[in-house]
Design an enzyme around this catalytic site. Structure first.
Site, PDB file in Angstrom:
ATOM      1  N   GLY A 121       0.843  -1.198   0.000  1.00  0.00           N
ATOM      2  CA  GLY A 121       0.000   0.000   0.000  1.00  0.00           C
ATOM      3  C   GLY A 121       0.875   1.244   0.000  1.00  0.00           C
ATOM      4  O   GLY A 121       2.102   1.160   0.080  1.00  0.00           O
TER       5      GLY A 121
ATOM      6  N   VAL B  37       1.250   3.681   2.288  1.00  0.00           N
ATOM      7  CA  VAL B  37       1.987   3.884   3.545  1.00  0.00           C
ATOM      8  C   VAL B  37       2.883   2.681   3.832  1.00  0.00           C
ATOM      9  O   VAL B  37       4.041   2.831   4.232  1.00  0.00           O
ATOM     10  CB  VAL B  37       0.989   4.142   4.710  1.00  0.00           C
ATOM     11  CG1 VAL B  37       1.714   4.219   6.040  1.00  0.00           C
ATOM     12  CG2 VAL B  37       0.200   5.430   4.458  1.00  0.00           C
TER      13      VAL B  37
ATOM     14  N   ASP C 112      -4.083 -12.464   4.833  1.00  0.00           N
ATOM     15  CA  ASP C 112      -5.348 -11.947   4.296  1.00  0.00           C
ATOM     16  C   ASP C 112      -6.241 -11.460   5.443  1.00  0.00           C
ATOM     17  O   ASP C 112      -6.724 -12.259   6.243  1.00  0.00           O
ATOM     18  CB  ASP C 112      -6.034 -13.059   3.484  1.00  0.00           C
ATOM     19  CG  ASP C 112      -7.299 -12.558   2.824  1.00  0.00           C
ATOM     20  OD1 ASP C 112      -7.718 -11.416   3.113  1.00  0.00           O
ATOM     21  OD2 ASP C 112      -7.874 -13.313   2.016  1.00  0.00           O
TER      22      ASP C 112
ATOM     23  N   TYR D 184      -8.978  -1.738   4.298  1.00  0.00           N
ATOM     24  CA  TYR D 184      -9.938  -1.611   3.203  1.00  0.00           C
ATOM     25  C   TYR D 184     -10.118  -0.105   3.020  1.00  0.00           C
ATOM     26  O   TYR D 184     -10.673   0.573   3.894  1.00  0.00           O
ATOM     27  CB  TYR D 184     -11.261  -2.275   3.590  1.00  0.00           C
ATOM     28  CG  TYR D 184     -12.312  -2.235   2.498  1.00  0.00           C
ATOM     29  CD1 TYR D 184     -12.676  -3.396   1.824  1.00  0.00           C
ATOM     30  CD2 TYR D 184     -12.941  -1.043   2.144  1.00  0.00           C
ATOM     31  CE1 TYR D 184     -13.641  -3.367   0.817  1.00  0.00           C
ATOM     32  CE2 TYR D 184     -13.895  -1.003   1.144  1.00  0.00           C
ATOM     33  CZ  TYR D 184     -14.240  -2.165   0.484  1.00  0.00           C
ATOM     34  OH  TYR D 184     -15.194  -2.128  -0.502  1.00  0.00           O
ATOM     35  N   THR D 185      -9.619   0.451   1.903  1.00  0.00           N
ATOM     36  CA  THR D 185      -9.597   1.915   1.746  1.00  0.00           C
ATOM     37  C   THR D 185     -10.485   2.429   0.603  1.00  0.00           C
ATOM     38  O   THR D 185     -10.429   3.616   0.283  1.00  0.00           O
ATOM     39  CB  THR D 185      -8.144   2.416   1.513  1.00  0.00           C
ATOM     40  OG1 THR D 185      -7.614   1.716   0.382  1.00  0.00           O
ATOM     41  CG2 THR D 185      -7.264   2.184   2.714  1.00  0.00           C
TER      42      THR D 185
ATOM     43  N   ASP E  60      -9.234  10.764   9.134  1.00  0.00           N
ATOM     44  CA  ASP E  60     -10.084  11.944   9.369  1.00  0.00           C
ATOM     45  C   ASP E  60     -11.570  11.608   9.150  1.00  0.00           C
ATOM     46  O   ASP E  60     -12.443  12.312   9.644  1.00  0.00           O
ATOM     47  CB  ASP E  60      -9.676  13.065   8.407  1.00  0.00           C
ATOM     48  CG  ASP E  60      -9.615  12.602   6.957  1.00  0.00           C
ATOM     49  OD1 ASP E  60      -8.974  11.559   6.706  1.00  0.00           O
ATOM     50  OD2 ASP E  60     -10.208  13.250   6.079  1.00  0.00           O
TER      51      ASP E  60
ATOM     52  N   TYR F 226     -16.953   3.430   5.491  1.00  0.00           N
ATOM     53  CA  TYR F 226     -15.506   3.320   5.710  1.00  0.00           C
ATOM     54  C   TYR F 226     -15.141   3.945   7.064  1.00  0.00           C
ATOM     55  O   TYR F 226     -14.432   3.338   7.882  1.00  0.00           O
ATOM     56  CB  TYR F 226     -14.772   4.020   4.559  1.00  0.00           C
ATOM     57  CG  TYR F 226     -13.307   4.278   4.798  1.00  0.00           C
ATOM     58  CD1 TYR F 226     -12.372   3.240   4.769  1.00  0.00           C
ATOM     59  CD2 TYR F 226     -12.834   5.577   5.041  1.00  0.00           C
ATOM     60  CE1 TYR F 226     -11.012   3.491   4.976  1.00  0.00           C
ATOM     61  CE2 TYR F 226     -11.486   5.829   5.246  1.00  0.00           C
ATOM     62  CZ  TYR F 226     -10.586   4.791   5.214  1.00  0.00           C
ATOM     63  OH  TYR F 226      -9.248   5.039   5.425  1.00  0.00           O
TER      64      TYR F 226
ATOM     65  N   TRP G  51      -6.037  12.387   3.621  1.00  0.00           N
ATOM     66  CA  TRP G  51      -5.745  12.742   2.222  1.00  0.00           C
ATOM     67  C   TRP G  51      -4.346  12.233   1.784  1.00  0.00           C
ATOM     68  O   TRP G  51      -3.488  13.007   1.386  1.00  0.00           O
ATOM     69  CB  TRP G  51      -5.838  14.267   2.029  1.00  0.00           C
ATOM     70  CG  TRP G  51      -7.200  14.843   2.236  1.00  0.00           C
ATOM     71  CD1 TRP G  51      -8.246  14.320   2.936  1.00  0.00           C
ATOM     72  CD2 TRP G  51      -7.676  16.104   1.729  1.00  0.00           C
ATOM     73  NE1 TRP G  51      -9.324  15.169   2.888  1.00  0.00           N
ATOM     74  CE2 TRP G  51      -9.008  16.264   2.161  1.00  0.00           C
ATOM     75  CE3 TRP G  51      -7.095  17.114   0.950  1.00  0.00           C
ATOM     76  CZ2 TRP G  51      -9.774  17.394   1.841  1.00  0.00           C
ATOM     77  CZ3 TRP G  51      -7.848  18.235   0.645  1.00  0.00           C
ATOM     78  CH2 TRP G  51      -9.175  18.366   1.078  1.00  0.00           C
TER      79      TRP G  51
HETATM   80  N1  NAP Z   1      -5.566   6.738   1.536  1.00  0.00           N
HETATM   81  C1  NAP Z   1      -5.986   7.754   2.296  1.00  0.00           C
HETATM   82  O1  NAP Z   1      -6.308   8.846   1.790  1.00  0.00           O
HETATM   83  C2  NAP Z   1      -6.063   7.600   3.779  1.00  0.00           C
HETATM   84  C3  NAP Z   1      -6.555   8.673   4.531  1.00  0.00           C
HETATM   85  C4  NAP Z   1      -6.606   8.550   5.927  1.00  0.00           C
HETATM   86  C5  NAP Z   1      -6.184   7.379   6.542  1.00  0.00           C
HETATM   87  N2  NAP Z   1      -5.741   6.339   5.780  1.00  0.00           N
HETATM   88  C6  NAP Z   1      -5.340   5.111   6.470  1.00  0.00           C
HETATM   89  O2  NAP Z   1      -3.934   4.936   6.315  1.00  0.00           O
HETATM   90  C7  NAP Z   1      -3.608   3.545   6.265  1.00  0.00           C
HETATM   91  C8  NAP Z   1      -2.801   3.233   5.030  1.00  0.00           C
HETATM   92  O3  NAP Z   1      -3.583   3.617   3.886  1.00  0.00           O
HETATM   93  P1  NAP Z   1      -2.998   3.623   2.413  1.00  0.00           P
HETATM   94  O4  NAP Z   1      -3.383   4.917   1.789  1.00  0.00           O
HETATM   95  O5  NAP Z   1      -1.572   3.196   2.421  1.00  0.00           O
HETATM   96  O6  NAP Z   1      -3.926   2.482   1.787  1.00  0.00           O
HETATM   97  P2  NAP Z   1      -3.702   1.621   0.466  1.00  0.00           P
HETATM   98  O7  NAP Z   1      -2.684   2.253  -0.410  1.00  0.00           O
HETATM   99  O8  NAP Z   1      -5.061   1.341  -0.056  1.00  0.00           O
HETATM  100  O9  NAP Z   1      -3.067   0.285   1.053  1.00  0.00           O
HETATM  101  C9  NAP Z   1      -3.808  -0.609   1.819  1.00  0.00           C
HETATM  102  C10 NAP Z   1      -3.090  -1.936   1.811  1.00  0.00           C
HETATM  103  O10 NAP Z   1      -3.956  -2.909   2.426  1.00  0.00           O
HETATM  104  C11 NAP Z   1      -3.966  -4.057   1.594  1.00  0.00           C
HETATM  105  N3  NAP Z   1      -5.187  -4.821   1.752  1.00  0.00           N
HETATM  106  C12 NAP Z   1      -6.435  -4.562   1.303  1.00  0.00           C
HETATM  107  N4  NAP Z   1      -7.261  -5.578   1.610  1.00  0.00           N
HETATM  108  C13 NAP Z   1      -6.509  -6.501   2.263  1.00  0.00           C
HETATM  109  C14 NAP Z   1      -6.773  -7.776   2.823  1.00  0.00           C
HETATM  110  N5  NAP Z   1      -7.981  -8.338   2.767  1.00  0.00           N
HETATM  111  N6  NAP Z   1      -5.758  -8.441   3.417  1.00  0.00           N
HETATM  112  C15 NAP Z   1      -4.518  -7.911   3.478  1.00  0.00           C
HETATM  113  N7  NAP Z   1      -4.215  -6.729   2.951  1.00  0.00           N
HETATM  114  C16 NAP Z   1      -5.194  -6.021   2.358  1.00  0.00           C
HETATM  115  C17 NAP Z   1      -3.855  -3.507   0.193  1.00  0.00           C
HETATM  116  O11 NAP Z   1      -3.480  -4.514  -0.708  1.00  0.00           O
HETATM  117  P3  NAP Z   1      -3.810  -4.316  -2.276  1.00  0.00           P
HETATM  118  O12 NAP Z   1      -3.090  -3.095  -2.698  1.00  0.00           O
HETATM  119  O13 NAP Z   1      -3.300  -5.566  -2.877  1.00  0.00           O
HETATM  120  O14 NAP Z   1      -5.314  -4.153  -2.342  1.00  0.00           O
HETATM  121  C18 NAP Z   1      -2.771  -2.462   0.401  1.00  0.00           C
HETATM  122  O15 NAP Z   1      -1.500  -3.043   0.408  1.00  0.00           O
HETATM  123  C19 NAP Z   1      -4.957   2.797   6.331  1.00  0.00           C
HETATM  124  O16 NAP Z   1      -5.206   2.436   7.660  1.00  0.00           O
HETATM  125  C20 NAP Z   1      -5.969   3.849   5.894  1.00  0.00           C
HETATM  126  O17 NAP Z   1      -7.242   3.604   6.425  1.00  0.00           O
HETATM  127  C21 NAP Z   1      -5.642   6.436   4.415  1.00  0.00           C
END
Ligand code: NAP
Length: 295
Positions: free
Chosen positions: A10, A12, A35, A60-61, A101, A124, A149
């Site tokens: 992902g 982060v 998983d 799950y994002t 947020d 979410y 964001w």
């Molecule tokens: N993105 C944002 O804007 C945002 C904002 C605020 C907070 N956050 C939080 O920050 C954290 C990191 O977010 P991110 O932006 O890095 O998210 P991301 O890029 O969507 O990465 C999420 C990761 O989780 C994996 N994943 C999804 N379903 C899974 C499952 N069933 N089993 C194992 N792994 C699974 C994804 O794998 P695949 O890539 O293979 O699907 C990906 O590696 C999360 O807790 C998110 O809620 C994100």
């Protein structure tokens, strides 16, 4: 020191896999072996590795899709982190987890503090809030970082989508009445590494206290302001022709999405800055650094 990292591909997670390297042996896992839709399977993984630290960047994002798949989102964002917390408690590991947020409804005037009451307005957000709560009530040592964001120089995100569209189109219409702080995945990972160092020292001395912190860049903008800055900085930094000429500001009502978004996503980071002696940079600085990396 063993660090077990989930979600390594992902935004982060990918950056964490780099930033955490100087702190010990990083065992970074993805979907295929860990998983989160099968939370019980995570117990065996944690107990076979017995890490000192568990860092959970898996989630799950898909904010809009979660409206239709709340049960799956709940399993991944609440049940699985709950299992990690239970297993962390058994082996006295520190659990680092990320939240959002989107646990707030966005009606506050000004930045949200950690003490403000959550009130998620989409599926979410509900699943992420329950994820925080299940960790907080587990009894394990934890750090929860709420961020917002998120973008990076890879994977799928707003920055890369805008760059693609700016090469293809002369005009874009972007929401201008949602306010927040765009935060690079690299900044989140590097700040996490600094906080982890202090937390481990405190754990050794027996003075560590688990807590939840806001972790974003400073200052704020709208999605429209973010887009304008992406285009401006890219035009100056990257040797790429952008077709875009006009970025129109539109209200949220003109861009309906399945999931509602908070109008105000600003998170105050003073508690993080004071506790860990860090200074969160302006969002424009972090964006410039990320675009320079793309160059
Ligand atoms: N993105 C944002 O804007 C945002 C904002 C605020 C907070 N956050 C939080 O920050 C954290 C990191 O977010 P991110 O932006 O890095 O998210 P991301 O890029 O969507 O990465 C999420 C990761 O989780 C994996 N994943 C999804 N379903 C899974 C499952 N069933 N089993 C194992 N792994 C699974 C994804 O794998 P695949 O890539 O293979 O699907 C990906 O590696 C999360 O807790 C998110 O809620 C994100």
């Amino acid at each position: 020191m063993k660090i077990l990292l989930f979600g390594k591909n992902g935004q982060v997670g990918w950056e964490l896999n780099r930033s955490l390297q100087p702190q010990g042996e990083v065992i970074a896992l993805e979907y295929d072996v860990a998983d989160f839709s099968k939370p019980e399977s995570l117990r065996e993984i944690v107990q076979s590795i017995k890490p000192d630290v568990i860092v959970n960047a898996a989630a799950y994002t898909a904010v809009d899709k979660a409206e239709e798949e709340e049960s799956l989102a709940l399993t991944i964002n609440t049940v699985a982190p709950g299992v990690l917390a239970e297993e962390a408690l058994k082996i006295k590991a520190l659990l680092i987890h990320y939240s959002t947020d989107y646990i707030f409804d966005g009606t506050k005037k000004g930045p949200y503090d950690e003490t403000d009451a959550p009130n998620p307005i989409n599926a979410y957000g509900r699943t992420k809030l329950e994820g925080e709560q299940v960790i907080q009530s587990s009894g394990c040592d934890y750090l929860i970082f709420r961020t917002s964001w998120v973008y990076a120089s890879r994977a799928h995100n707003f920055l890369l989508t805008i760059l693609k569209l700016a090469k293809e189109r002369e005009e874009l219409s972007i929401v201008a009445d949602q306010i927040g702080s765009p935060t690079s995945a690299r900044l989140i990972a590097e700040t996490t590494a600094l906080c982890l160092q202090q937390a481990l020292r405190e754990k050794q001395k027996g003075v560590f206290s688990s807590d939840l912190y806001h972790l974003t860049t400073s200052a704020n903008t709208s999605w429209h302001g973010f887009t304008k800055e992406i285009v401006d900085v890219t035009s100056k930094t990257l040797d790429q022709h952008l077709k875009i000429k006009d970025i129109k500001a539109i209200p949220t009502t003109d861009y309906p999405t399945p999931a509602s978004r908070p109008m105000n996503s600003q998170l105050r980071c003073t508690k993080l800055e004071n506790t860990f002696d860090v200074k969160m940079p302006d969002w424009k600085i972090a964006l410039e650094l990320c675009i320079e990396e793309l160059a």
